[in-house]
Design a protein around this motif. Structure first.
Motif, PDB file in Angstrom:
ATOM      1  N   THR A  61      -2.179   0.249   1.965  1.00  0.00           N
ATOM      2  CA  THR A  61      -1.649   1.607   1.962  1.00  0.00           C
ATOM      3  C   THR A  61      -1.044   1.947   0.613  1.00  0.00           C
ATOM      4  OG1 THR A  61      -1.209   1.489   4.347  1.00  0.00           O
ATOM      5  CG2 THR A  61      -0.004   3.162   3.098  1.00  0.00           C
ATOM      6  N   SER A  62      -0.374   0.981   0.006  1.00  0.00           N
ATOM      7  CA  SER A  62       0.193   1.168  -1.326  1.00  0.00           C
ATOM      8  C   SER A  62      -0.898   1.444  -2.356  1.00  0.00           C
ATOM      9  CB  SER A  62       1.000  -0.073  -1.720  1.00  0.00           C
ATOM     10  OG  SER A  62       1.443   0.007  -3.054  1.00  0.00           O
ATOM     11  N   CYS A  63      -1.950   0.644  -2.325  1.00  0.00           N
ATOM     12  CA  CYS A  63      -3.040   0.820  -3.290  1.00  0.00           C
ATOM     13  C   CYS A  63      -3.746   2.151  -3.082  1.00  0.00           C
ATOM     14  CB  CYS A  63      -4.022  -0.327  -3.170  1.00  0.00           C
ATOM     15  SG  CYS A  63      -3.351  -1.915  -3.694  1.00  0.00           S
ATOM     16  N   ALA A  64      -3.968   2.529  -1.834  1.00  0.00           N
ATOM     17  CA  ALA A  64      -4.625   3.799  -1.546  1.00  0.00           C
ATOM     18  C   ALA A  64      -3.793   4.974  -2.043  1.00  0.00           C
ATOM     19  CB  ALA A  64      -4.878   3.924  -0.044  1.00  0.00           C
ATOM     20  N   GLY A  65      -2.469   4.862  -1.923  1.00  0.00           N
ATOM     21  CA  GLY A  65      -1.599   5.938  -2.386  1.00  0.00           C
ATOM     22  C   GLY A  65      -1.630   6.122  -3.886  1.00  0.00           C
ATOM     23  N   ILE A  66      -1.648   5.033  -4.622  1.00  0.00           N
ATOM     24  CA  ILE A  66      -1.732   5.118  -6.078  1.00  0.00           C
ATOM     25  C   ILE A  66      -3.015   5.837  -6.477  1.00  0.00           C
ATOM     26  CG2 ILE A  66      -1.999   3.771  -8.200  1.00  0.00           C
ATOM     27  CD1 ILE A  66      -0.240   1.607  -6.819  1.00  0.00           C
ATOM     28  N   PRO A 203      -0.818   0.667 -15.714  1.00  0.00           N
ATOM     29  CA  PRO A 203       0.513   0.430 -15.160  1.00  0.00           C
ATOM     30  C   PRO A 203       0.441  -0.349 -13.851  1.00  0.00           C
ATOM     31  CG  PRO A 203       0.324   2.679 -15.945  1.00  0.00           C
ATOM     32  CD  PRO A 203      -1.050   2.090 -16.029  1.00  0.00           C
ATOM     33  N   GLY A 204       1.263  -1.395 -13.734  1.00  0.00           N
ATOM     34  CA  GLY A 204       1.166  -2.241 -12.561  1.00  0.00           C
ATOM     35  C   GLY A 204       2.473  -2.631 -11.923  1.00  0.00           C
ATOM     36  N   VAL A 205       3.580  -2.023 -12.374  1.00  0.00           N
ATOM     37  CA  VAL A 205       4.905  -2.411 -11.891  1.00  0.00           C
ATOM     38  C   VAL A 205       5.747  -1.163 -11.667  1.00  0.00           C
ATOM     39  CG1 VAL A 205       6.900  -3.883 -12.319  1.00  0.00           C
ATOM     40  CG2 VAL A 205       4.715  -4.438 -13.382  1.00  0.00           C
ATOM     41  N   ARG A 206       6.565  -1.187 -10.620  1.00  0.00           N
ATOM     42  CA  ARG A 206       7.525  -0.113 -10.340  1.00  0.00           C
ATOM     43  C   ARG A 206       6.830   1.266 -10.200  1.00  0.00           C
ATOM     44  NH1 ARG A 206      12.628  -1.878 -10.546  1.00  0.00           N
ATOM     45  NH2 ARG A 206      13.048  -3.852 -11.593  1.00  0.00           N
ATOM     46  N   ILE A 207       5.782   1.295  -9.419  1.00  0.00           N
ATOM     47  CA  ILE A 207       5.029   2.513  -9.200  1.00  0.00           C
ATOM     48  C   ILE A 207       5.407   3.105  -7.846  1.00  0.00           C
ATOM     49  CG2 ILE A 207       2.722   3.508  -8.965  1.00  0.00           C
ATOM     50  CD1 ILE A 207       1.714   1.204 -10.718  1.00  0.00           C
ATOM     51  N   HIS A 208       5.790   4.356  -7.826  1.00  0.00           N
ATOM     52  CA  HIS A 208       6.074   5.038  -6.561  1.00  0.00           C
ATOM     53  C   HIS A 208       4.751   5.303  -5.833  1.00  0.00           C
ATOM     54  CE1 HIS A 208      10.304   5.798  -7.470  1.00  0.00           C
ATOM     55  NE2 HIS A 208       9.916   6.087  -8.703  1.00  0.00           N
ATOM     56  N   THR A 209       4.687   4.928  -4.567  1.00  0.00           N
ATOM     57  CA  THR A 209       3.456   5.115  -3.819  1.00  0.00           C
ATOM     58  C   THR A 209       3.758   5.201  -2.328  1.00  0.00           C
ATOM     59  OG1 THR A 209       1.210   4.277  -3.482  1.00  0.00           O
ATOM     60  CG2 THR A 209       2.961   2.616  -3.711  1.00  0.00           C
ATOM     61  N   THR A 210       2.709   5.168  -1.536  1.00  0.00           N
ATOM     62  CA  THR A 210       2.828   5.287  -0.084  1.00  0.00           C
ATOM     63  C   THR A 210       3.085   3.938   0.571  1.00  0.00           C
ATOM     64  OG1 THR A 210       0.406   5.200  -0.064  1.00  0.00           O
ATOM     65  CG2 THR A 210       1.407   7.364   0.128  1.00  0.00           C
ATOM     66  N   ASP A 211       3.599   3.982   1.798  1.00  0.00           N
ATOM     67  CA  ASP A 211       3.836   2.783   2.584  1.00  0.00           C
ATOM     68  C   ASP A 211       3.519   3.093   4.041  1.00  0.00           C
ATOM     69  OD1 ASP A 211       4.514   0.213   3.263  1.00  0.00           O
ATOM     70  OD2 ASP A 211       6.587   0.326   2.580  1.00  0.00           O
ATOM     71  N   ILE A 212       3.465   2.070   4.839  1.00  0.00           N
ATOM     72  CA  ILE A 212       3.205   2.255   6.257  1.00  0.00           C
ATOM     73  C   ILE A 212       4.303   3.112   6.881  1.00  0.00           C
ATOM     74  CG2 ILE A 212       2.990   1.087   8.492  1.00  0.00           C
ATOM     75  CD1 ILE A 212       1.912  -1.333   6.984  1.00  0.00           C
TER      76      ILE A 212
END
Length: 212
Positions: A61-66, A203-212
């Motif tokens: 879910t995190s990856c999909a949000g990014i 960018p691979g750190v401290r990224i705001h994204t989606t979660d369950i």
């Protein structure tokens, strides 16, 4: 130099086409998440062998949000290409682990579905022929394939990113340096793999994204 994708400038050109299908091969995706509403396609769960690729870990879910969280909707975050459709393919389990058989099956499934892009934020040291065969087939059908270089701070990158058919993506810290145990982000437990065959860093750190 800064370390961000300048997405707001890209959005002046386009925000991602609904005609593009992005397959996210990971722990699944939160299928009911409002940031993906109206763009979530039916996928498959290769871990449990059923048609419910729900996320029971959070990484997918995190990856999909990014990549594709809906932008300009007044909630949450905006993904880089927030107009594309999303194909959830669960190949990793609830502890973010998987096997070559499920990964190969997921790649074949996404290819057969007609995915334009396959994104895999995963990897291993296993040079598995069945996974390579699936990657090669997708590549030959003009599917663009991305994979992470790995998070072991090692001087060799993981498969499937190591194969030439795959775009290998490494991680940067917010200080525009390779993410490593002593980089400025303060996350000391991991580093982005390095060495030959890396195609780009992002960018691979401290990224705001989606979660369950």
């Amino acid at each position: 130099w800064d370390c961000d994708p300048d997405a707001n400038q890209a959005w002046d050109i386009q925000t991602g086409s609904f005609s593009v299908v992005l397959a996210v091969l990971d722990t699944g995706i939160d299928l009911g998440h409002p940031e993906f509403a109206g763009r979530m396609l039916s996928g498959w769960d290769f871990v449990n062998e059923d048609g419910n690729p729900s996320d029971d870990h959070g990484h997918g879910t995190s990856c999909a949000g990014i990549a594709a969280a809906r932008g300009n909707n007044g909630i949450g975050v905006a993904g880089v290409a927030w107009g594309v459709r999303i194909l959830p393919v669960k190949v990793l389990n609830s502890v973010n682990s998987g096997n070559n058989t499920d990964l190969a099956g997921g790649i074949v499934y996404a290819t057969d579905f007609g995915a334009d892009i396959i994104s895999m934020s995963l990897g291993s040291s296993s040079n598995a022929q069945l996974v390579y065969d699936a990657v090669r087939s997708a590549f030959n059908l003009d599917c663009t394939i991305f994979a992470a270089t790995g998070n072991a701070n090692a001087n060799v990158i993981d498969y499937p990113a190591r194969w030439s058919e795959v775009i290998a993506v490494g991680a940067l810290s917010p200080c525009n340096e390779r993410k490593n145990p002593s980089s400025c982000d303060g996350e000391g437990g991991w580093g982005s793999n390095y060495g030959s065959n890396i195609d780009l860093m992002a960018p691979g750190v401290r990224i705001h994204t989606t979660d369950i």
